[in-house]
Write a protein that holds these residues in place. Sequence first.
Motif, PDB file in Angstrom:
ATOM      1  N   GLY A 188       0.790  -1.357  -0.201  1.00  0.00           N
ATOM      2  CA  GLY A 188      -0.161   0.069   0.129  1.00  0.00           C
ATOM      3  C   GLY A 188       0.733   1.320   0.207  1.00  0.00           C
ATOM      4  O   GLY A 188       0.291   2.278  -0.231  1.00  0.00           O
ATOM      5  N   ALA A 189       2.066   1.181   0.152  1.00  0.00           N
ATOM      6  CA  ALA A 189       3.133   2.150   0.216  1.00  0.00           C
ATOM      7  C   ALA A 189       3.404   2.723  -1.213  1.00  0.00           C
ATOM      8  O   ALA A 189       3.305   2.036  -2.090  1.00  0.00           O
ATOM      9  N   VAL A 190       3.642   4.176  -1.095  1.00  0.00           N
ATOM     10  CA  VAL A 190       4.001   4.698  -2.666  1.00  0.00           C
ATOM     11  C   VAL A 190       5.480   4.215  -2.531  1.00  0.00           C
ATOM     12  O   VAL A 190       6.323   4.686  -1.793  1.00  0.00           O
ATOM     13  N   PRO A 191       5.907   3.497  -3.770  1.00  0.00           N
ATOM     14  CA  PRO A 191       7.082   3.148  -3.782  1.00  0.00           C
ATOM     15  C   PRO A 191       8.145   4.264  -3.933  1.00  0.00           C
ATOM     16  O   PRO A 191       8.064   5.401  -4.352  1.00  0.00           O
ATOM     17  N   ILE A 234      13.648   1.672  -9.121  1.00  0.00           N
ATOM     18  CA  ILE A 234      14.562   1.401  -9.903  1.00  0.00           C
ATOM     19  C   ILE A 234      15.069  -0.313  -9.676  1.00  0.00           C
ATOM     20  O   ILE A 234      14.960  -1.002 -10.720  1.00  0.00           O
ATOM     21  N   HIS A 235      15.015  -0.579  -8.474  1.00  0.00           N
ATOM     22  CA  HIS A 235      15.275  -2.128  -8.248  1.00  0.00           C
ATOM     23  C   HIS A 235      14.262  -2.875  -8.703  1.00  0.00           C
ATOM     24  O   HIS A 235      14.279  -3.806  -9.455  1.00  0.00           O
ATOM     25  N   GLY A 236      12.856  -2.474  -8.739  1.00  0.00           N
ATOM     26  CA  GLY A 236      11.809  -3.159  -9.169  1.00  0.00           C
ATOM     27  C   GLY A 236      11.825  -3.364 -10.564  1.00  0.00           C
ATOM     28  O   GLY A 236      11.449  -4.446 -11.020  1.00  0.00           O
ATOM     29  N   CYS A 237      12.083  -2.052 -11.304  1.00  0.00           N
ATOM     30  CA  CYS A 237      11.992  -2.205 -12.713  1.00  0.00           C
ATOM     31  C   CYS A 237      13.122  -3.166 -13.272  1.00  0.00           C
ATOM     32  O   CYS A 237      12.830  -4.049 -14.080  1.00  0.00           O
ATOM     33  N   PRO A 282      -0.199  -6.873  -5.417  1.00  0.00           N
ATOM     34  CA  PRO A 282       0.723  -6.589  -6.506  1.00  0.00           C
ATOM     35  C   PRO A 282       1.550  -8.025  -7.225  1.00  0.00           C
ATOM     36  O   PRO A 282       1.774  -7.837  -8.239  1.00  0.00           O
ATOM     37  N   VAL A 283       1.832  -8.890  -6.060  1.00  0.00           N
ATOM     38  CA  VAL A 283       2.589  -9.846  -6.491  1.00  0.00           C
ATOM     39  C   VAL A 283       1.570 -10.698  -7.466  1.00  0.00           C
ATOM     40  O   VAL A 283       2.278 -11.527  -8.437  1.00  0.00           O
ATOM     41  N   ASP A 284       0.596 -10.797  -7.231  1.00  0.00           N
ATOM     42  CA  ASP A 284      -0.565 -11.767  -8.106  1.00  0.00           C
ATOM     43  C   ASP A 284      -0.614 -11.076  -9.180  1.00  0.00           C
ATOM     44  O   ASP A 284      -0.611 -11.809 -10.362  1.00  0.00           O
ATOM     45  N   HIS A 285      -0.673  -9.885  -9.498  1.00  0.00           N
ATOM     46  CA  HIS A 285      -0.620  -9.017 -10.691  1.00  0.00           C
ATOM     47  C   HIS A 285       0.583  -9.369 -11.571  1.00  0.00           C
ATOM     48  O   HIS A 285       0.349  -9.526 -12.788  1.00  0.00           O
ATOM     49  N   PHE A 286       1.788  -9.331 -10.780  1.00  0.00           N
ATOM     50  CA  PHE A 286       3.061  -9.528 -11.406  1.00  0.00           C
ATOM     51  C   PHE A 286       2.879 -10.961 -12.294  1.00  0.00           C
ATOM     52  O   PHE A 286       3.203 -11.087 -13.211  1.00  0.00           O
ATOM     53  N   GLY A 311       7.337  -7.142 -17.318  1.00  0.00           N
ATOM     54  CA  GLY A 311       8.349  -6.956 -15.812  1.00  0.00           C
ATOM     55  C   GLY A 311       8.858  -5.466 -15.574  1.00  0.00           C
ATOM     56  O   GLY A 311       8.827  -5.094 -14.247  1.00  0.00           O
ATOM     57  N   ASN A 312       9.554  -5.144 -16.394  1.00  0.00           N
ATOM     58  CA  ASN A 312       9.941  -3.763 -16.269  1.00  0.00           C
ATOM     59  C   ASN A 312       8.655  -2.474 -15.753  1.00  0.00           C
ATOM     60  O   ASN A 312       9.039  -1.852 -14.958  1.00  0.00           O
ATOM     61  N   ILE A 313       7.585  -2.810 -16.700  1.00  0.00           N
ATOM     62  CA  ILE A 313       6.522  -1.822 -16.343  1.00  0.00           C
ATOM     63  C   ILE A 313       5.967  -2.238 -14.935  1.00  0.00           C
ATOM     64  O   ILE A 313       5.896  -1.084 -14.138  1.00  0.00           O
ATOM     65  N   LEU A 314       5.828  -3.377 -14.767  1.00  0.00           N
ATOM     66  CA  LEU A 314       5.401  -3.436 -13.443  1.00  0.00           C
ATOM     67  C   LEU A 314       6.106  -3.182 -12.057  1.00  0.00           C
ATOM     68  O   LEU A 314       5.930  -2.662 -10.895  1.00  0.00           O
ATOM     69  N   GLY A 315       7.440  -3.417 -12.383  1.00  0.00           N
ATOM     70  CA  GLY A 315       8.447  -3.006 -11.099  1.00  0.00           C
ATOM     71  C   GLY A 315       8.513  -1.754 -11.129  1.00  0.00           C
ATOM     72  O   GLY A 315       8.807  -1.002 -10.191  1.00  0.00           O
ATOM     73  N   ALA A 316       8.502  -0.843 -12.246  1.00  0.00           N
ATOM     74  CA  ALA A 316       8.417   0.746 -12.219  1.00  0.00           C
ATOM     75  C   ALA A 316       7.273   1.376 -11.401  1.00  0.00           C
ATOM     76  O   ALA A 316       7.394   2.286 -10.604  1.00  0.00           O
ATOM     77  N   TYR A 317       6.156   0.462 -11.443  1.00  0.00           N
ATOM     78  CA  TYR A 317       4.960   0.944 -10.983  1.00  0.00           C
ATOM     79  C   TYR A 317       4.933   0.574  -9.610  1.00  0.00           C
ATOM     80  O   TYR A 317       4.432   1.645  -8.581  1.00  0.00           O
ATOM     81  N   TYR A 318       4.928  -0.593  -9.132  1.00  0.00           N
ATOM     82  CA  TYR A 318       4.688  -0.920  -7.895  1.00  0.00           C
ATOM     83  C   TYR A 318       6.042  -0.883  -6.870  1.00  0.00           C
ATOM     84  O   TYR A 318       6.085  -0.992  -5.644  1.00  0.00           O
ATOM     85  N   GLY A 319       7.260  -0.825  -7.754  1.00  0.00           N
ATOM     86  CA  GLY A 319       8.475  -1.023  -6.874  1.00  0.00           C
ATOM     87  C   GLY A 319       8.696  -2.524  -6.553  1.00  0.00           C
ATOM     88  O   GLY A 319       8.061  -3.345  -6.903  1.00  0.00           O
TER      89      GLY A 319
END
Length: 363
Positions: free
Chosen positions: A6-9, A15-18, A298-302, A324-332
């Motif tokens: 629920g936190a804003v990344p 960067i790490h998530g992307c 978010p994990v389920d979405h990924f 994966g890049n898109i979702l990592g940039a969005y959710y962290g």
Amino acid sequence: MSNDPGAVPSPESRIHGCLLGGALGDSLGYAVEFDKIDEIRRRFGAAGLRDFSMLDGGTHFSDDTQMTLYTVDGIVEALEWANSGVGADANACVWLAYLRWLDTQGVPVPESAPRPQPRWIDGQEVLRHRRAPGNACLSGLATGEMGTVFRQVNPDSKGCGTVMRSAPFGLVPHIPADAVYKLSADAASLTHGHPSARQSAGVFSLLIHSLVQGGSLAEAAQAALDRVLADDEAAPELRDRLEAAVRLAGEAGAASVLSPEELVRELGEGWVAEEALAVGLYAVLATAPQADGGAADPVDHFREAIAVAINHSGDSDSTGSIAGNILGAYYGTACLPTDWLEALEAPEVIRGMAGQLVAVTSG
């Protein structure tokens, strides 16, 4: 880095998530990259490949992750010079990084080409393995000439080798969207001369930039599409594929995501730039939690998005990497499955490059 869904990344988490998210999608997709959908179903069942645990021998990331990390290294070098008060040509730094990647693939360059000084990334043995690199990437760099939009190399090539490596441009904070687009398109021109190859890379980086700036998935997708629609010189095929991806994702519901056969028929197999971008974007948008259904994990979405992105007859590692890049940039990092990270090849190398980008862009 907070893993609270629920936190804003934080910028660091994005960067790490992307980078890690792209490597996860790339790695799972690489296991089926050259398989037709019938073969994927034969190997993994009707639902296809959905988890690293289904791979007996594990998997590796491909040239997509290798080149993405070398893109990061070129950006980091340019920013290191800038932070020290010395101006540097960012695209030249990226080109020199790509020449060092080319060396890891055992491809010689003419004597006239520069001989870049080695950097930390060049000592990472995992990046020296040859993982089905794109022909245009190899041949464009092997000329020893720095390709530009005006001095084109591979003028007719629009392979997805431009898009799959371009997310890092969108991760650099404090630069305007137009600059992000230009940096990315210019870097694409180092190896591919076709307008769609350059523009697809630029639009993908813009999408990542929009997410890093706090936009929603839908807002970022619409901003990318608007950029294409407003460009009189946009490649028609890019316009058509992006419009189709956004429209079809809007029509998707919990039970109506396109089948692999429909996905390929509508958006393509992903071997060329605009198709890879469209498939990766569709996979993310079509599996996103619906507005009236509450927030999904978010994990389920990924997991769901990567499954859609890779299970088709086509360039599964590139489409998986883009998703994966898109979702990592969005959710962290909050969206990255822990068990997948445990299966990922050389995560310390990816985190190392992510940490370098964080270091030169923070403070």
